[in-house]
Design an enzyme around this catalytic site. Structure first.
Site: not given
Ligand code: UD1
Length: 434
Positions: A24, A122, A127-128, A130, A339
């Site tokens: 995926k 999700c 969850r940047p 940058d 993470i």
């Protein structure tokens, strides 16, 4: 709107063969890479998952002519981009999955500009993006945030009209940022060097495709990637690598519930971290060139400590599934998530089913402290995210009684033909649509 959920009854032993689908996290980037050419691209072993179909809609919106054909359970997607043209991507489909952020890289590479809604995916805590944006700035782009019909959107423009090569040091070896910057600089002026790049197999897969399309990229799978920009890329044929996260998920399931289960179409090297932990727990496996057979387990399984990290460490995408397994191993196990420190929503539901897991959070990581060997019983639970969904489905297959897993769009986004694959192994699972 119809409501879909999984109804699972626990206790069955699993036997037989499961064939792993294409990856995926690779295939979405591969299909998006097609935007870099006006020629034809043929991608084989595409998994039948919702993200792929959402992406096909986006590419068709841009003018791609797409044919999806079947070869058994595997799909082949042929993309012809003769009529593909620049369009702003202020469409809802972008927000359905996170990998749509790769459209930034390819639109910048091909057209020197892009406008799009901020991608979804999700919710695993913040969850940047940058690092992606800082990288685009180094490659000569200007970035502007704006609002479109109540949604956040981005406008990115290459100041000189095309990507300008540079050396970029990533503060963290982000998978997404590495692939996005690769895609942007494959067509560019000069040589871009990505330092502290991510090394995941999906990155190597994307580089293999780009090089077959005529790009010149060296160092995939290492921390330093050199991209010599080209004027244009051509079409090609490519086969997607097997999904190591799907494979790891079925390996753990088979480890706990399997008698003799063949996990077919895998690259065993991609699974070293999970195989090594399963061996430590006491699962017996035979490893061949492209399959792993789970042949049973020792009588008394051993608890383990796991820490997630960037490849080749234990994948964050597999720790939630491992949590379910460890609830069934006597003694104290621990999962340290570095993470996405808040990626433990599945554990609250596992506790509702009878597990004994305590979640601890510190500044840089989260921990699940698991007192294993508890009996699980059937419950109504919610798949809060993709891997949480598999974790809970797995728990339902272990538990006494019946479990309903709701909110399964997340699961269908990531696991191809999951119901059929599990039924073939002997699991008692149904997809209910009301
Ligand atoms: C990809 C995978 C996801 C997997 C993850 C880690 C896809 C579509 N998704 O997600 O399944 O869980 O890799 O293996 O391939 N970060 C920043 N700034 C950025 C980018 C990332 O701070 O600009 C941080 C994230 O918040 C996270 C870490 O870096 O803590 C890893 O993110 P990254 O490797 O980028 O993951 P994704 O590409 O989002």
């Amino acid at each position: 709107m119809s409501k879909k959920y999984f109804k699972v009854r626990g206790g069955n032993k699993l036997n037989g063969k499961v064939t792993i689908s294409g990856a995926k996290n690779s295939v979405l980037a591969l299909l998006i890479a097609s935007v870099l050419t006006d020629k034809q691209l043929v991608i084989e072993d595409v998994p039948a998952i919702k993200d792929v179909f959402d992406l096909v809609e986006i590419l068709e919106y841009l003018g791609a002519n797409i044919i999806v054909s079947d070869q058994g359970e595997r799909k082949i997607i042929t993309i012809d981009n003769k009529n593909l043209e620049y369009k702003p991507l202020l469409i809802e489909q972008i927000t359905r999955f996170r990998a749509s952020y790769y459209l930034m890289g390819v639109m910048l590479g091909r057209f020197g500009k892009c406008e799009l809604l901020i991608p979804g995916g999700c919710f695993l805590g913040p969850r940047p993006i940058d690092l992606h944006l800082k990288g685009f700035e180094s490659l000569g782009c200007e970035i502007e945030e704006f609002e479109h019909e109540g949604n956040e959107a981005l406008r990115i423009t290459a100041k000189s009209g095309r990507i300008e090569a540079d050396t970029i040091f990533l503060d963290f070896p982000s998978v997404g940022a590495t692939i996005n910057l690769l895609l942007a600089s494959a067509i560019s002026n000069g040589t871009t060097i990505l330092e502290n790049a991510a090394k995941e197999p999906e990155i190597v897969d994307v580089i293999t495709l780009l090089n077959t399309m005529g790009a010149n990229i060296r160092g995939g799978g290492t921390g330093v990637i050199r991209i010599e920009g080209r004027e244009a890329l051509k079409g090609c044929y490519h086969q997607v690598i097997p999904d190591r996260i799907e494979a790891g998920s079925y390996l753990m399931l088979a480890g706990l519930l399997g008698e003799n289960v063949i996990i077919d179409n895998v690259i065993p090297e991609h699974l070293d971290a999970v195989v090594s932990k399963l061996e430590q727990i006491g699962i017996n496996m035979t490893i061949e060139i492209d399959r792993i057979t789970v042949t049973g387990r020792v009588d008394k399984l051993s608890p383990v400590k796991i820490q997630t990290g960037v490849y080749p460490s234990f994948a964050t995408d597999l720790q939630q599934v491992m949590a379910t397994m460890l609830t069934q191993v006597d003694g104290y196990s621990e999962i340290t998530e570095t993470i996405y420190p808040d990626r433990f929503k599945n554990c609250h539901y596992l506790n509702d089913m009878g597990a004994n897991i305590e979640i601890k959070r510190s500044e840089n990581f989260g921990q699940a402290k698991i007192e294993g060997g508890t009996k699980l019983s059937g419950e109504v639970v919610e798949a809060t995210d993709l891997r949480a969904g598999f974790s809970l489905l797995f728990a339902g297959l272990v538990a006494e009684g019946e479990t309903e897993v709701h909110n399964i769009n997340h699961v269908l986004r990531g696991y191809a033909n999951i119901v059929k694959k599990l039924q073939n192994l002997g699991a008692d699972i149904e997809l209910i649509e009301e």
